[in-house]
Design an enzyme around this catalytic site. Structure first.
Site, PDB file in Angstrom:
ATOM      1  CE  LYS A 195      -3.982   1.863   2.104  1.00 26.60           C
ATOM      2  NZ  LYS A 195      -4.578   2.598   3.635  1.00 26.60           N
ATOM      3  CE  LYS A 248      -6.612   1.808  -0.743  1.00 28.78           C
ATOM      4  NZ  LYS A 248      -6.663   2.201   0.554  1.00 28.78           N
TER       5      LYS A 248
END
Length: 325
Positions: A195, A248
């Site tokens: 992320k 992400k």
């Protein structure tokens, strides 16, 4: 000339026959925002056609998504300021918004797979994913202790999969141990493994009113310049017990999705984040692009890069497109 690749592009039937990647409704997870109240459906200004729902109307949206063939949702809470504190205690309240919502969804649409977020930012007065000390430092290990409580509380409510999005070190192993010790062996973990500290998250923070009150998240989310580090994070999460791993954002990180796919046999999830959604919607509203075609091409690029599943705010729209075709 003997090599003529165009032979296999000549007709729609030929193109379908040799198509290498396919996007289906089963590939998509539908993120939804829930808030307190009743009879409330509020559009998010920076995310056209995405809404905050009170629980009663959220259940209608979940039922409609199920009827369109969507089999999994990811739940994100809009927490009132009055319920936020410095340590996110509301996150593990058995009667909290997330816990009540999970129970209600499981009663209304029992087969819908429910994925719940594990992080403190929606519950923190500081808007950070961890506990903050007096010097503004994000404390790793005390945060992990709270995340374990949050995961167990959500498991008790009936969630199918917990999804730690906080990026604290060691949280996957601690959550797995905590869930197992509490008897929730079957609750899965979708780890937000790679992320990144991304500018693409802006509209999501509008949706949850969860933007950091100071600084940024770069001491725990990844540097956009790094790729090898993503593989390190993924390897650690797998060793600690993750069932699925995530990259992400997705669109600016297709190379990371590809590398992660090559490095693991676990399902790889891509998060088609709010900023990616907002850019397409904004361009479509201006008439600059063919919205339907660009949505499908964008999501297919994530599949082509190696994503097995995609969290996307386009899920319902795409499911409707598939039903029409």
């Amino acid at each position: 000339m003997t090599a003529r690749p165009r032979r296999l592009r000549r007709t729609p039937g030929l193109r379908r026959m040799v198509q290498e990647n396919h996007l289906t409704v089963n590939d998509m997870i539908y993120p939804l925002f829930v808030m307190e109240g009743e009879g409330q459906k509020i559009e998010i200004s920076s995310m056209p056609n995405c809404f905050r729902y009170s629980l009663d109307l959220l259940l209608q949206e979940v039922a409609e998504a199920w009827s369109l063939g969507i089999k999994a949702i990811a739940l994100f809470p809009v927490v009132p300021e009055s319920k936020k504190d410095a340590t996110g205690t509301e996150s593990y309240n058995p009667d909290g918004l997330v816990q009540r919502t999970v129970k209600a969804i499981k009663k209304a649409v029992p087969e819908m797979l429910v994925i719940t977020d594990i992080a403190l930012d929606p519950f923190s007065i500081y808007g950070h994913d961890g506990i903050v000390d007096d010097q503004g430092k994000i404390l790793n290990d005390p945060t992990v202790e709270i995340l374990v409580k949050q995961a167990i509380s959500q498991a008790e409510a009936g969630t199918d999969i917990v999804a730690p999005s906080d990026m604290m070190d060691g949280r996957i192993g601690a959550i797995r141990q905590g869930l197992d010790a509490a008897g929730y062996f079957d609750v899965g973990i979708l780890a937000y493994s790679a992320k990144y500290a991304s500018a693409y998250y802006g509209p999501f923070r509008d949706a949850l009113d969860s933007a950091p009150k100071f600084g940024d998240k770069k001491t725990y989310q990844m540097d956009a310049a790094n790729s090898r580090e993503a593989l390190k994070e993924v390897a650690l999460d797998i060793a600690e017990g993750a069932d699925m791993v995530m990259v992400k954002p997705a669109l600016a990180y297709l190379d990371i999705i590809c590398q992660v796919k090559s490095a693991t046999h676990l399902p790889v999830v891509a998060y088609n984040v709010s900023g990616e959604y907002a850019m397409i919607k904004a361009a479509a509203q201006q008439g600059w692009i063919d919205e339907k075609s660009v949505i499908l091409e964008t999501l297919l690029s994530m599949k082509r890069a190696g994503a097995d599943l995609i969290l996307t705010y386009f899920a319902k729209q795409v499911a409707e497109i598939f039903q029409e075709s």
